[in-house]
Design a protein around this motif. Structure first.
Motif, mmCIF file in Angstrom:
data_model
loop_
_atom_site.group_PDB
_atom_site.id
_atom_site.type_symbol
_atom_site.label_atom_id
_atom_site.label_comp_id
_atom_site.label_asym_id
_atom_site.label_seq_id
_atom_site.Cartn_x
_atom_site.Cartn_y
_atom_site.Cartn_z
ATOM 1 N N TYR B 30 0.890 -1.289 -0.117
ATOM 2 C CA TYR B 30 0.168 0.232 -0.158
ATOM 3 C C TYR B 30 0.586 1.283 -0.039
ATOM 4 O O TYR B 30 1.902 1.227 0.392
ATOM 5 C CB TYR B 30 -0.860 -0.084 1.385
ATOM 6 N N LEU B 32 1.030 4.892 1.244
ATOM 7 C CA LEU B 32 0.490 6.171 2.305
ATOM 8 C C LEU B 32 1.359 7.219 1.815
ATOM 9 O O LEU B 32 2.422 7.663 2.359
ATOM 10 C CB LEU B 32 0.686 5.624 3.612
ATOM 11 N N VAL B 39 2.436 -5.155 2.600
ATOM 12 C CA VAL B 39 1.730 -5.824 3.583
ATOM 13 C C VAL B 39 1.849 -7.430 3.476
ATOM 14 O O VAL B 39 2.118 -8.255 4.120
ATOM 15 C CB VAL B 39 0.153 -5.605 3.476
ATOM 16 N N SER B 59 -4.000 -9.076 13.762
ATOM 17 C CA SER B 59 -4.837 -8.194 13.170
ATOM 18 C C SER B 59 -3.728 -7.351 12.597
ATOM 19 O O SER B 59 -2.688 -6.965 12.997
ATOM 20 C CB SER B 59 -5.525 -7.303 14.279
ATOM 21 N N SER B 61 -2.165 -8.103 9.906
ATOM 22 C CA SER B 61 -1.331 -9.164 9.122
ATOM 23 C C SER B 61 -1.551 -9.124 7.634
ATOM 24 O O SER B 61 -0.675 -9.799 6.712
ATOM 25 C CB SER B 61 -1.112 -10.469 9.922
ATOM 26 N N SER B 64 -7.299 -9.730 5.300
ATOM 27 C CA SER B 64 -8.343 -9.272 4.371
ATOM 28 C C SER B 64 -7.875 -8.649 3.199
ATOM 29 O O SER B 64 -8.339 -8.972 2.141
ATOM 30 C CB SER B 64 -8.979 -7.870 5.078
ATOM 31 N N THR B 65 -6.608 -8.163 3.041
ATOM 32 C CA THR B 65 -6.178 -7.990 1.843
ATOM 33 C C THR B 65 -5.858 -9.090 1.021
ATOM 34 O O THR B 65 -6.167 -9.066 -0.101
ATOM 35 C CB THR B 65 -4.599 -7.136 2.244
HETATM 36 N N1 LIG Z 1 -5.420 1.640 1.951
HETATM 37 C C1 LIG Z 1 -4.322 1.304 2.604
HETATM 38 N N2 LIG Z 1 -3.546 1.980 2.685
HETATM 39 C C2 LIG Z 1 -2.531 1.736 3.544
HETATM 40 N N3 LIG Z 1 -2.447 0.808 4.468
HETATM 41 C C3 LIG Z 1 -3.407 -0.140 4.200
HETATM 42 C C4 LIG Z 1 -4.521 -0.078 3.536
HETATM 43 N N4 LIG Z 1 -5.364 -0.942 3.556
HETATM 44 C C5 LIG Z 1 -4.695 -1.544 4.713
HETATM 45 N N5 LIG Z 1 -3.709 -1.151 4.879
HETATM 46 C C6 LIG Z 1 -2.945 -1.881 5.989
HETATM 47 O O1 LIG Z 1 -2.448 -3.023 5.445
HETATM 48 C C7 LIG Z 1 -2.350 -3.850 6.582
HETATM 49 C C8 LIG Z 1 -3.078 -5.125 6.345
HETATM 50 O O2 LIG Z 1 -4.524 -4.930 6.506
HETATM 51 P P1 LIG Z 1 -5.675 -5.971 6.564
HETATM 52 O O3 LIG Z 1 -5.706 -6.900 5.445
HETATM 53 O O4 LIG Z 1 -7.050 -5.275 6.863
HETATM 54 O O5 LIG Z 1 -5.184 -6.701 7.886
HETATM 55 P P2 LIG Z 1 -5.977 -7.895 8.814
HETATM 56 O O6 LIG Z 1 -7.450 -7.937 7.742
HETATM 57 O O7 LIG Z 1 -5.160 -8.935 8.863
HETATM 58 O O8 LIG Z 1 -6.220 -7.196 9.722
HETATM 59 C C9 LIG Z 1 -2.639 -3.065 7.969
HETATM 60 O O9 LIG Z 1 -1.673 -2.564 8.538
HETATM 61 C C10 LIG Z 1 -3.281 -1.783 7.372
HETATM 62 O O10 LIG Z 1 -2.995 -0.843 8.157
#
Ligand SMILES: Nc1ncnc2c1ncn2[C@@H]1O[C@H](COP(=O)(O)OP(=O)(O)O)[C@@H](O)[C@H]1O
Ligand SMILES: [Mg+2]
Lengths: 519, 283
Positions: B30, B32, B39, B59, B61, B64-65
Motif C-alpha cells: 500500500y 501511504l 503488507v 490483526s 497482518s 483481509s488484503t
Molecule cells: N489502503 C491502505 N493504505 C495503507 N495501508 C493499508 C490500507 N489498507 C490496509 N492497510 C494496511 O495493511 C495492513 C493489513 O491490513 P488488513 O489486510 O486489513 O489486515 P487484517 O485483515 O489482517 O487485519 C494493515 O497494517 C493496514 O493498516
C-alpha cells in the motif's frame, strides 16, 4: 437493474436529495414563471403598439398625397389586405376646458374605415358596462353606475360617428375622440379603471374655480393648427377651431393616450386645405386676362389656367390578413404603390420616396425588446441552472460520501464502475424529472392564477407589485408557451444530471477496498 | 501443507488434481502518501475444491488484503522486484545476488521479477481485465464480511437478490423469478423465511450475517470468501453461523477461504494456515 431498484429506494427514503429535487423545481418554476410573465407582458405591450396604426402605413408627411381613394381601393382589392383607410396626421395645439394648452398629434380618420383597419371602437373608454372589469371587485367604475347608461350609450354612438350634438335637440357636429390621458381629468386608480376628476380653472387672482365639464358629455377643446403654407410659400396662417369631444380612447400605450386626438377626416382635411381645390396656374397674375375661345369675350386668365387639385391625405393605413409577415406586407405594399404611382406620373410621390412602414417598423423598440426577451431569459436561466448544478453537486457529493461503503459492497458483488456511476446518474435524472415536472406544474398553476395570487398578496400583506396606476394592463399578462415549458423541463433534468455527474464519476473511481474499509 | 512456491518453474500444465485456487508469490504494497507499506511479501497458497481453509493471523497482518486479492476486488503489485524475503520462511535475502536457494530453509529461491499469480480454476485472475474481474466477482466468488455490509435501504429479500441483479444486468428481468425463488430458499434455510420484507436494521447481528451469506451464495459461486464472519457475534451465534456454513458446504459443495482469529472457526476448517510477516506459514 439494481440501479433502478436503488434509485427507487433512495427516492423514497432519502431526505437530502429531495432538497436537490426542490432546488430543481424552484429553478424550473422561477425561470418558467419569469419567462411567461415577461413574454406575456411584452406581447401585450406589442399588441397595444399595434392599436390605431394598422399593419402598414403609407405616408407622405405634411402636404400629403393625392388619389388616396384609389390607393385604398387598390389595397382593398389585393389578397393580402383586408381593409384600408386614409388618414391625415398633423400636429396641433389644443386648449382644454380649464384653459391649459397642450400639444397633440391629430389623426383625421374616417370612422367606419378606421374601425375596420384598427378596431378603434374596442378601445373607446366611455361606454355603459354590465360587468365590472377584471380587478374592479367593488364596482367602483363609474361606467357601471345606474342612471349613467343613457349618457354612456350615447357617448359610444358618438364615438362611432365621431360627432356630437352641442345641446338637446341640436344637430350633430364633427367631434373628436381624445386619448384618455390627454386632458389629465382621468386618473387610473388602483383597480385599473379611470376616476373622473372635475377640472379646476386657475383665475388671475390665484383662486381656482371648478369647471363643470365631463368631456364625453359636454367637453369641448379649442384646436389650433398651422396648415402648410399656400402655394408653396413660407408664411403659414394658423387656423383655430372649437370641436366637441365625442369620447375618449385607451390604446394601452401611454404616449398614444397622452398625445393623440382623433378627429373626422373631412373636417381636418378642410381646415388644412387638403381638400379638392381649384388652383391657379403657377405664375399667373390675378389681373391677367384671356379671350374666351367660344364667346370671344375677355375673361380673367386665372379661370382658364385653373385646374382642379385633387384632395389629399397624409397616410393610408391598411390591415393585412392574418398570418402575413411584416416583410411580406412591406413587399406587397411597395408593389401596389408602384403600380398606383405608374398610373399617376408626376402627381404623387415616387415609389422610392414614399414612406412605407409596417407596425413592426413603427414599434421598433418594442419589437427589439421582445426579440431580446429570449436572450435575457436564457441569461437568467443560465445563472439559475448554474446555481442549481452546484447545489445538486454538493448534495450528491455528500450523499455519495454517506454511501461510500454501499458502493464498495456493490463492487464486491460484481458491479462495474460504470454501473455504480449509473446509479447516481439515473438517480439524478429521476430527481431532475420529478423536480422539473413539479416545477412546470407549479408554474402552470401560478401563472394561471397569478392575478388571484397577486390580489391575495395585496390584501394579505399590502404587497402590490403590479399596480394598474403604473401599468396599463389591469391584469398581469402572462402565458405559458408550451415549447418554452418543454425547454425549461429538459434543462431542469439536464441540470440535475450534470450536477450528479461529477460525484457519480468520483464514486466510480473509488477504490472498492477502501470503500469497504470506510467507516 | 504444500507450497506452490516449491517448484514454480517446473509446472507448465495444471496437475491432475489441480487446486481450485492457486496463489503464487502474491505481493501487495500500500502507498501511504510517499511511504510504501508492504503488507504481503509473496504469499503462496493452494486451496483444493470443496476444501475449507482457515487463515489465522494477527490483526493487521494482511488477511483481509489477501481475501480481497483472491476475490478480484483488488490487484496485487504488478512486478515482483528485488525479491527480498523467502516465500517459505521469510528470510531476508536483501543484498544477496540472485540467490538460487534460501540460505535459511534451503527452499529454491524465487527468480527475480517474477509475476504474482492467482489462478482460479485454470484462469489467471491477475491478468483479467476490469470487466472480466467484475464478472468473476459476480459469478465465481461470494464475499462475507465481518460487519455484514448489507444495503440499509433494501429489504432482506432485495439484499439477497441484488447480487443476481448485478450479475444479470438488464437480463435480470427474465431471471428475476428464479433469483427470488433461490433467495427465498436460502433465507428459508437460514430461518429467515418470514422476514423477507424486513430491513437490515430490524435484524439481529446473527440474522444479518445469515442474510449476507445468502447474498454471497445467490449466484452459486464456487468460492466463498469470509472475512471474520463470526468476528462481530457472540460465541453461540457464531457457532450457529458456522453450522449453517457447514450445512451449505455439504449441500452445495463449497470451497471456503475463511479469515478468522477465532479458534472455534479454525477448529472446524479442513486446514489452517497462518499469515505472518506477509507470508503464509504452515500451521
Ligand atoms: N489502503 C491502505 N493504505 C495503507 N495501508 C493499508 C490500507 N489498507 C490496509 N492497510 C494496511 O495493511 C495492513 C493489513 O491490513 P488488513 O489486510 O486489513 O489486515 P487484517 O485483515 O489482517 O487485519 C494493515 O497494517 C493496514 O493498516
Ligand atoms: Mg481484516
Amino acid at each position: 437493474m439494481y440501479q433502478a431498484l436503488l434509485t427507487r429506494k433512495y427516492l423514497t427514503s432519502k431526505i437530502m436529495p429531495l432538497l436537490a429535487m426542490v432546488a430543481v423545481m424552484l429553478s424550473v418554476a422561477t425561470v418558467l414563471i419569469t419567462w411567461s410573465v415577461m413574454g406575456g407582458f411584452l406581447r401585450a405591450l406589442l399588441d397595444s403598439g399595434r392599436v390605431l396604426v394598422g399593419d402598414v402605413t403609407i405616408t407622405w408627411p405634411a402636404i400629403g398625397f393625392a388619389h388616396y381613394d384609389e390607393l385604398v381601393a387598390d389595397l382593398e382589392d389585393d389578397e393580402m389586405f383586408v381593409a384600408a383607410t386614409p388618414v391625415i396626421e398633423y400636429f396641433a395645439q389644443i386648449q382644454l376646458p380649464d384653459g391649459r394648452p397642450t400639444e397633440v398629434y391629430l389623426k383625421g380618420v374616417v370612422p367606419d374605415g378606421f374601425d375596420r383597419v384598427t378596431a378603434y371602437m374596442d378601445h373607446v373608454w366611455w361606454r355603459a358596462l354590465d360587468e365590472p372589469t377584471a380587478r374592479d371587485e367593488e364596482g367602483a367604475d363609474i361606467r357601471l353606475l345606474d342612471g349613467n347608461e343613457a349618457v354612456f350609450a350615447e357617448a359610444l354612438d358618438n364615438a362611432r360617428s365621431m360627432s356630437r350634438a352641442l345641446g338637446d335637440g341640436e344637430a350633430h357636429r364633427p367631434a373628436a375622440i381624445l386619448g384618455i390621458e390627454v386632458t389629465g381629468y382621468n386618473r387610473r386608480n388602483a383597480v385599473g379603471v379611470y376616476d373622473y376628476l372635475i377640472p379646476y380653472r386657475t383665475l388671475p387672482d390665484g383662486t381656482e374655480e371648478p369647471v363643470p365639464v365631463f368631456m364625453p358629455l359636454n367637453g369641448e377643446i379649442i384646436l389650433t393648427v398651422l396648415p402648410p403654407a399656400k402655394g408653396g410659400g413660407i408664411v403659414a396662417e394658423p387656423v383655430t377651431r372649437s370641436i366637441p369631444v365625442a369620447n375618449e380612447f385607451q390604446s394601452g400605450i401611454y404616449e398614444a393616450d397622452k398625445n393623440t386626438v382623433l378627429v373626422p377626416f373631412d373636417w381636418l382635411q378642410n381646415i388644412l386645405n387638403l381638400g379638392e381645390a381649384r388652383r391657379t396656374r403657377p405664375g399667373a397674375s390675378m389681373f391677367e386676362t384671356a379671350f374666351d375661345p367660344v364667346t370671344g369675350e375677355q375673361i380673367p386668365a386665372a379661370a382658364a389656367g385653373a385646374q382642379v387639385s385633387p384632395a389629399r391625405a397624409t397616410s393610408v393605413i391598411a390591415l393585412a390578413r392574418d398570418g402575413a409577415t411584416p416583410d411580406q406586407i412591406r413587399q406587397r405594399t411597395r408593389e401596389i404603390y408602384a403600380e398606383f404611382a405608374a398610373r399617376h406620373p408626376g402627381e404623387i410621390p415616387s415609389p422610392s420616396a414614399i414612406q412605407i412602414a409596417t407596425w413592426e417598423d413603427l414599434n421598433r423598440t418594442l419589437v427589439a425588446a421582445v426579440k431580446k426577451e429570449t436572450g435575457l431569459v436564457l441569461f437568467i436561466f443560465g445563472i439559475v441552472c448554474f446555481t442549481t448544478v452546484f447545489l445538486v453537486l454538493a448534495i450528491f457529493w455528500a450523499m455519495i460520501n454517506e454511501k461510500t461503503r454501499d458502493i464498495g459492497i456493490l463492487r464486491a458483488l460484481g458491479a462495474s464502475t460504470t454501473g455504480v456511476a449509473t446509479i447516481w446518474l439515473s438517480y439524478g435524472a429521476a430527481l431532475g424529472l420529478v423536480g422539473a415536472i413539479l416545477g412546470v406544474a407549479a408554474s402552470i398553476l401560478i401563472v394561471h392564477n397569478i392575478n388571484e395570487i397577486h390580489a391575495w398578496l395585496g390584501s394579505a400583506f399590502g404587497l402590490v407589485i403590479w399596480d394598474p396606476r403604473v401599468y396599463y394592463f389591469v391584469e398581469i399578462p402572462s402565458d405559458i408557451v408550451p415549447i418554452n415549458a418543454l425547454v425549461v423541463l429538459l434543462a431542469g433534468i439536464a441540470t440535475c444530471i450534470i450536477g450528479a455527474a461529477i460525484p457519480a464519476f468520483r464514486s466510480a473511481r473509488m477504490d472498492p477496498v477502501e470503500s469497504l474499509r470506510f467507516e | 501443507m504444500t507450497t506452490a512456491a516449491a517448484q514454480p518453474e517446473l509446472r507448465t500444465t495444471p496437475p491432475a488434481h489441480a487446486p481450485l485456487i492457486r496463489v503464487e508469490r502474491l505481493r501487495k504494497t500500500y502507498k501511504l502518501g510517499r511511504v510504501k507499506v508492504p503488507v504481503l511479501h509473496g504469499v503462496s497458497l493452494d486451496v483444493a475444491s470443496d476444501e475449507t481453509v482457515a487463515i489465522l493471523g494477527a490483526s493487521g497482518s494482511g488477511k483481509s488484503t489477501l481475501l480481497h486479492l483472491v476475490g478480484g476486488l483488488d490487484r496485487p503489485d504488478r512486478q515482483v522486484k528485488n525479491y527480498r524475503r523467502c516465500a517459505r520462511c521469510g528470510y531476508d535475502m536483501a543484498g544477496l545476488e540472485a540467490p538460487r536457494v534460501c540460505p535459511e530453509c534451503a527452499c529454491p529461491a524465487p527468480a527475480l521479477n517474477e509475476r504474482a499469480s492467482i489462478v482460479f480454476d485454470g484462469r489467471n485472475v491477475t491478468s483479467l481485465s476490469a470487466r472480466q474481474l467484475n464478472r468473476f466477482r459476480a459469478r465465481d466468488v461470494g464475499f462475507v464480511f465481518q460487519f455484514y455490509h448489507l444495503l440499509p435501504e433494501l429489504t432482506v429479500l432485495q439484499n439477497v437478490t441484488v447480487g443476481a441483479m448485478i450479475r444479470h444486468g438488464l437480463g435480470y428481468a427474465s431471471s428475476a423469478a428464479d433469483a427470488r425463488a433461490r433467495a427465498g430458499e436460502l433465507l428459508d434455510a437460514f430461518g429467515l423465511g418470514h422476514r423477507l420484507r424486513h430491513r437490515p436494521a430490524q435484524l439481529s447481528g446473527g440474522e444479518r450475517q445469515r442474510v449476507a451469506i445468502a447474498r454471497a451464495l445467490i449466484n452459486k459461486p464456487r468460492l466463498l470468501l469470509a472475512d471474520e464472519p463470526t468476528g462481530n457475534l457472540d460465541a453461540e451465534t457464531g457457532a450457529q453461523i458456522l453450522d449453517a456454513l457447514a450445512d451449505l458446504r455439504e449441500k452445495f459443495g463449497l470451497t471456503m477461504l475463511m479469515v478468522t482469529h477465532d479458534p472455534a472457526v479454525a477448529e472446524r476448517a479442513d486446514r489452517v494456515v497462518r499469515l505472518h510477516d506477509g507470508v503464509i506459514q504452515g500451521a
